[in-house]
Design a protein around this motif. Structure first.
Motif, PDB file in Angstrom:
ATOM      1  N   UNK A  98     -17.658  11.441  14.530  1.00  0.00           N
ATOM      2  CA  UNK A  98     -18.051  10.876  13.230  1.00  0.00           C
ATOM      3  C   UNK A  98     -18.440   9.413  13.411  1.00  0.00           C
ATOM      4  N   UNK A  99     -19.558   9.046  12.794  1.00  0.00           N
ATOM      5  CA  UNK A  99     -19.958   7.637  12.781  1.00  0.00           C
ATOM      6  C   UNK A  99     -19.232   6.955  11.642  1.00  0.00           C
ATOM      7  N   UNK A 100     -18.542   5.873  11.962  1.00  0.00           N
ATOM      8  CA  UNK A 100     -17.770   5.152  10.943  1.00  0.00           C
ATOM      9  C   UNK A 100     -18.023   3.657  11.085  1.00  0.00           C
ATOM     10  N   UNK A 101     -17.586   2.916  10.056  1.00  0.00           N
ATOM     11  CA  UNK A 101     -17.581   1.461  10.155  1.00  0.00           C
ATOM     12  C   UNK A 101     -16.228   0.972   9.679  1.00  0.00           C
ATOM     13  N   UNK A 102     -15.813  -0.160  10.211  1.00  0.00           N
ATOM     14  CA  UNK A 102     -14.482  -0.678   9.886  1.00  0.00           C
ATOM     15  C   UNK A 102     -14.521  -2.179   9.649  1.00  0.00           C
ATOM     16  N   UNK A 103     -13.796  -2.636   8.617  1.00  0.00           N
ATOM     17  CA  UNK A 103     -13.636  -4.079   8.434  1.00  0.00           C
ATOM     18  C   UNK A 103     -12.498  -4.577   9.311  1.00  0.00           C
ATOM     19  N   UNK A 104     -12.202  -5.843   9.215  1.00  0.00           N
ATOM     20  CA  UNK A 104     -11.086  -6.393   9.975  1.00  0.00           C
ATOM     21  C   UNK A 104      -9.748  -6.014   9.365  1.00  0.00           C
ATOM     22  N   UNK A 105      -9.635  -6.211   8.068  1.00  0.00           N
ATOM     23  CA  UNK A 105      -8.324  -6.084   7.433  1.00  0.00           C
ATOM     24  C   UNK A 105      -7.865  -4.636   7.309  1.00  0.00           C
ATOM     25  N   UNK A 106      -6.553  -4.492   7.190  1.00  0.00           N
ATOM     26  CA  UNK A 106      -5.978  -3.209   6.811  1.00  0.00           C
ATOM     27  C   UNK A 106      -5.633  -2.296   7.956  1.00  0.00           C
ATOM     28  N   UNK A 107      -5.500  -2.846   9.181  1.00  0.00           N
ATOM     29  CA  UNK A 107      -5.031  -2.015  10.278  1.00  0.00           C
ATOM     30  C   UNK A 107      -3.514  -1.917  10.165  1.00  0.00           C
ATOM     31  N   UNK A 108      -3.022  -0.676  10.159  1.00  0.00           N
ATOM     32  CA  UNK A 108      -1.588  -0.403  10.118  1.00  0.00           C
ATOM     33  C   UNK A 108      -0.867  -1.035   8.919  1.00  0.00           C
ATOM     34  N   UNK A 109      -1.329  -0.750   7.690  1.00  0.00           N
ATOM     35  CA  UNK A 109      -0.603  -1.235   6.514  1.00  0.00           C
ATOM     36  C   UNK A 109       0.751  -0.526   6.408  1.00  0.00           C
ATOM     37  N   UNK A 110       1.732  -1.176   5.760  1.00  0.00           N
ATOM     38  CA  UNK A 110       3.105  -0.647   5.804  1.00  0.00           C
ATOM     39  C   UNK A 110       3.327   0.518   4.848  1.00  0.00           C
ATOM     40  N   UNK A 111       2.550   0.558   3.751  1.00  0.00           N
ATOM     41  CA  UNK A 111       2.723   1.646   2.785  1.00  0.00           C
ATOM     42  C   UNK A 111       3.911   1.458   1.854  1.00  0.00           C
ATOM     43  N   UNK A 112       4.645   0.369   2.016  1.00  0.00           N
ATOM     44  CA  UNK A 112       5.880   0.210   1.243  1.00  0.00           C
ATOM     45  C   UNK A 112       5.947  -1.069   0.427  1.00  0.00           C
ATOM     46  N   UNK A 113       5.137  -2.055   0.771  1.00  0.00           N
ATOM     47  CA  UNK A 113       5.279  -3.363   0.120  1.00  0.00           C
ATOM     48  C   UNK A 113       4.648  -3.343  -1.268  1.00  0.00           C
ATOM     49  N   UNK A 114       4.758  -4.450  -1.995  1.00  0.00           N
ATOM     50  CA  UNK A 114       4.232  -4.522  -3.371  1.00  0.00           C
ATOM     51  C   UNK A 114       2.721  -4.299  -3.392  1.00  0.00           C
ATOM     52  N   UNK A 115       2.007  -4.741  -2.365  1.00  0.00           N
ATOM     53  CA  UNK A 115       0.553  -4.548  -2.325  1.00  0.00           C
ATOM     54  C   UNK A 115       0.233  -3.064  -2.098  1.00  0.00           C
ATOM     55  N   UNK A 116       0.911  -2.459  -1.135  1.00  0.00           N
ATOM     56  CA  UNK A 116       0.629  -1.064  -0.779  1.00  0.00           C
ATOM     57  C   UNK A 116       1.012  -0.102  -1.906  1.00  0.00           C
ATOM     58  N   UNK A 117       2.018  -0.484  -2.705  1.00  0.00           N
ATOM     59  CA  UNK A 117       2.513   0.440  -3.733  1.00  0.00           C
ATOM     60  C   UNK A 117       1.849   0.255  -5.087  1.00  0.00           C
ATOM     61  N   UNK A 118       1.028  -0.789  -5.233  1.00  0.00           N
ATOM     62  CA  UNK A 118       0.405  -1.037  -6.533  1.00  0.00           C
ATOM     63  C   UNK A 118      -0.885  -0.226  -6.629  1.00  0.00           C
ATOM     64  N   UNK A 119      -0.890   0.864  -7.391  1.00  0.00           N
ATOM     65  CA  UNK A 119      -2.081   1.725  -7.429  1.00  0.00           C
ATOM     66  C   UNK A 119      -3.286   1.037  -8.077  1.00  0.00           C
ATOM     67  N   UNK A 120      -3.033  -0.029  -8.873  1.00  0.00           N
ATOM     68  CA  UNK A 120      -4.159  -0.749  -9.476  1.00  0.00           C
ATOM     69  C   UNK A 120      -4.835  -1.655  -8.468  1.00  0.00           C
ATOM     70  N   UNK A 121      -4.184  -1.841  -7.360  1.00  0.00           N
ATOM     71  CA  UNK A 121      -4.623  -2.809  -6.371  1.00  0.00           C
ATOM     72  C   UNK A 121      -5.580  -2.183  -5.358  1.00  0.00           C
ATOM     73  N   UNK A 122      -5.286  -0.926  -5.013  1.00  0.00           N
ATOM     74  CA  UNK A 122      -6.091  -0.261  -3.988  1.00  0.00           C
ATOM     75  C   UNK A 122      -5.680   1.205  -3.963  1.00  0.00           C
ATOM     76  N   UNK A 123      -6.149   1.959  -2.974  1.00  0.00           N
ATOM     77  CA  UNK A 123      -5.693   3.338  -2.842  1.00  0.00           C
ATOM     78  C   UNK A 123      -4.174   3.312  -2.703  1.00  0.00           C
ATOM     79  N   UNK A 124      -3.521   4.250  -3.373  1.00  0.00           N
ATOM     80  CA  UNK A 124      -2.064   4.233  -3.367  1.00  0.00           C
ATOM     81  C   UNK A 124      -1.538   4.527  -1.962  1.00  0.00           C
ATOM     82  N   UNK A 125      -0.582   3.738  -1.553  1.00  0.00           N
ATOM     83  CA  UNK A 125       0.063   3.987  -0.266  1.00  0.00           C
ATOM     84  C   UNK A 125      -0.388   3.054   0.841  1.00  0.00           C
ATOM     85  N   UNK A 126      -1.489   2.361   0.627  1.00  0.00           N
ATOM     86  CA  UNK A 126      -1.899   1.358   1.617  1.00  0.00           C
ATOM     87  C   UNK A 126      -2.889   0.392   0.984  1.00  0.00           C
ATOM     88  N   UNK A 127      -2.979  -0.775   1.563  1.00  0.00           N
ATOM     89  CA  UNK A 127      -3.833  -1.807   0.974  1.00  0.00           C
ATOM     90  C   UNK A 127      -4.358  -2.754   2.044  1.00  0.00           C
TER      91      UNK A 127
END
Ligand SMILES: [Zn+2]
Ligand SMILES: [Zn+2]
Length: 373
Positions: A98-127
């Motif tokens: 698969x051809x993909x592209x990737x930004x810098x940020x967001x490698x190995x997000x924790x899935x547990x912090x306030x950013x990762x858990x806020x569904x209004x912030x990004x996809x739920x579970x990571x940010x």
């Protein structure tokens, strides 16, 4: 190795930053190992050069934990050649090849912090904003190499019509400017200004803004950048800040709109891209009362803000950085649909030094490593 998997060498060529303020050095190093079920090994097809790469090389972001030698590059496009075993659900959705592209940020997000858990912030579970995640090309190795490890949760699969050299610049410059324009929350026909319109972000912004149906005023002060902005053939009004004071320009805009009250003249929103006080002052002068200023650049000692602009003109100032996962997907789809491409000059991996020389000489547009060269 499973049958059908591409053969991968044990070593690869990479452009290493061995110390701050030294030129990149092309060396052979081991192909990076996969350490998490979300890891994807990507064979690089293209990598864009960003202002932040220059900032890192000059040691201005030395407070970010970074191992030397370091591999920069956070505008990454490539082809998946290896996955971890076992692999995650996110990785399972992306077949080898698969051809993909990737930004810098967001490698190995924790899935547990306030950013990762806020569904209004990004996809739920990571940010992308997870403070525990790391960044390709900054706090871990990035894309100035033949192979790079990225996270299956941070990548975007590329549509067929979008080449790697066109996709890579969308991973930082593109998504940042697209997200900044979305944050203006304008309707078609409203006015937006882009200060620094001929640079890497700015010239993509002119195209995105026009495709969004906005009326665009582009401002720059560098001859090469102005030329590049004009060469795009958009309907944007391109202005040389050296020749036209902001006050004259805003009066011209008022006249065009048939307005007679100075407080009513001007742009609905403006994006500030260069990191100079002059650009900030120029941009805020162009706003009508109640206008919105989006700060994209970050001047080290900050911008000086006129308190009377905030009080008497009711200007709003807000910042923006990159965008969410969702915005990144949207940026890629929008660019492919509207045929938005950066003006670019491409270089082979072993010519990164020439690319940096070209960057220092200015001239606007994007500089991209192209692995097909
Ligand atoms: Zn960047
Ligand atoms: Zn987190």
């Amino acid at each position: 190795m499973a049958s059908g998997q591409p053969s991968i060498p044990t070593h690869m060529k990479a452009q290493l930053l061995e110390a701050y303020n030294t030129p990149y050095a092309l060396k052979e190093i081991p192909v990076p190992a996969l350490t998490s079920p979300n890891d994807l090994l990507i064979r690089l097809d293209a990598a864009g050069y960003c202002h932040t790469d220059a900032v890192i090389a000059e040691g201005e972001w030395a407070n970010v934990p970074r191992q030397f030698p370091h591999i920069s590059g956070h505008e990454i496009a490539g082809t998946i050649v290896r996955k971890a075993s076992p692999s995650s659900t996110a990785a399972d959705e992306l077949p080898i090849g698969t051809r993909v592209a990737s930004p810098g940020r967001g490698y190995n997000p924790c899935g547990e912090c306030f950013e990762c858990r806020d569904p209004g912030n990004d996809y739920e579970g990571y940010s992308f904003f997870c403070p525990r995640s790391v960044s390709n090309g900054s706090s871990k190795h990035g894309g100035f190499a033949e192979y790079v490890v990225v996270d299956a949760r941070q990548v975007v699969p590329l549509p067929d019509g979008l080449s790697a050299v066109d996709a890579a610049p969308l991973m930082c410059a593109g998504v940042t400017i697209y997200s900044a324009l979305k944050r203006c929350n304008l309707s078609p026909g409203q006015r937006v200004g882009i200060i620094g319109c001929g640079g890497g972000l700015g010239h993509l912004g002119l195209q995105f803004a026009e495709a969004m149906g906005l009326r665009v005023t582009g401002v720059d002060a560098a001859p090469g950048a102005l030329e590049l902005a004009k060469s795009l053939g958009t309907k944007a009004h391109i202005v040389d800040a050296r020749a036209t004071p902001a006050e004259d320009l805003v009066r011209h805009i008022g006249k065009e709109d048939g307005k007679t009250d100075r407080a009513d003249f001007g742009l609905d929103a403006v994006l500030i891209l260069p990191d100079t006080q002059k650009s900030f002052d120029y941009g805020t002068t162009l706003l009508r009362n109640h206008g919105l200023c989006i700060v994209v650049s970050f001047l080290e000692r900050g911008f000086q803000v006129s308190a009377s602009d905030l009080v008497f003109r009711d200007l709003t100032i807000r910042g923006t950085m990159l965008g969410t996962h969702e915005t990144l997907h949207e940026t890629v789809e929008f660019a492919a649909k509207h045929n938005i491409k950066s003006v670019k000059q491409t270089f082979a991996l072993n010519k990164l030094g020439d690319l940096v020389d070209r960057y220092r000489a200015g001239g606007g547009g994007k500089l991209v490593l192209d692995m097909s060269l």
